[in-house]
Design a protein around this motif. Sequence first.
Motif: not given
Length: 404
Positions: A285-309
């Motif tokens: 029912p819930f998923v928690m988002i990491s605050s790291a940056t994933y350079s091969k998914i969205d290099a410009k935004n931390r995961a928590a701030f990434s609509s791509t993620v």
Amino acid sequence: MASHQSPTHRPGVSRRVWLASALAVSLAAAGVAGVQVSRAATIDPSAPVSKLAATTCADRTYSAMTTAQRVGQLFMGGVTPSAPDSKRIALMHQYHVGSVFLAGRSKAGTAATKTVVNGLQAKADTVAGHRVGLLVSTDQEGGQVQVLSGPGFSTIPSALTQGTWTTTKLRGESAVWAKQLKSAGVNLNLAPVADVVPASLGTANPPIGKFNREFGHTAAVVAPHSDAFLEGSLQSGVLATLKHFPGLGYVRGNTDTTAGVVDSVTTSTSSSITPFKSGIQAGAPFVMISSATYSKIDAKNRAAFSSTVIQTLLRKNLGFKGVVISDDLGNAVAVKAVAPGDRAVKFLSAGGDVVLTVEPNLIPAMTKAVQSRMTTSSTFRTQVSQSVHRILNAKQKAGLLTCS
């Protein structure tokens, strides 16, 4: 009303029925969980078309809420169960905060914890004559990450140990641990950890491996054990949370204590995404988002701030319809460079639903920023509406919201 028929308007189905079905489908597509498409469940042929949207308990509750109450549902603030801070609790009540996180460590046991939780629940908002209960969460993973202990609580082994058990045994043990949480008033566990830490990294992975928080070193081990933990929890009526999407197993810094943590390995199709996909299919029912940056998914935004993620990878690609919660956006060093209000707005704009801040004193600045953005952006207002609906639907599943 014009007489022409829509191409999808089947003969023999009244226009009102067709409109209601289309509405339900469009709401579901927009991510408003809990909307039933079943004709019998949603449609009263005698109701005005304009009222057909308000078919769920979440809809009716949302409609009766003030803006401040709606925004409050988007936040989870920290409470120390061993020594609750009355000023912080009063602040959260003032801002209509809809969820609490039991943080720190408590050895007081189930009965004493329940007393604390009952005091918190007594202050929960009432909307249209119905109490909207609080989501009460904690980190009850096992091993070095077990917030609640003492009389009535088992001593839970580490996830690395749990991963050596059969999934049948783990499911059964998880159900027992969840019953203990429920008896203490906790209705949401911020577990299981679905992160895969490769054996080559092991304890050199600061957030997960160092503390043996992973079920194993391959997705093939982690996925079934993470699922078993999740299923045991749900079986006992405690909501569970897959974390930390899209995975913290490959990083060399802990986002709680380190800035600029980057994962340069994980892609949107990495095998380490598999435990999250499996858990979503198992009904997480819930998923928690990491605050790291994933350079091969969205290099410009931390995961928590990434609509791509969040929007693309989690919701679109993996089909997640539930509640997206942040990792700590209060004290975590990973986000210290971002103003508190911007942290909340960026997370919600990216598609998140619940802003977790271990430090409740940041909530006034965060809620002010959210309300300010709502006045200037219709897109953001729609996102807030969808998020509050998801949260209210989760509360209904947890027995925290009833509409009689």
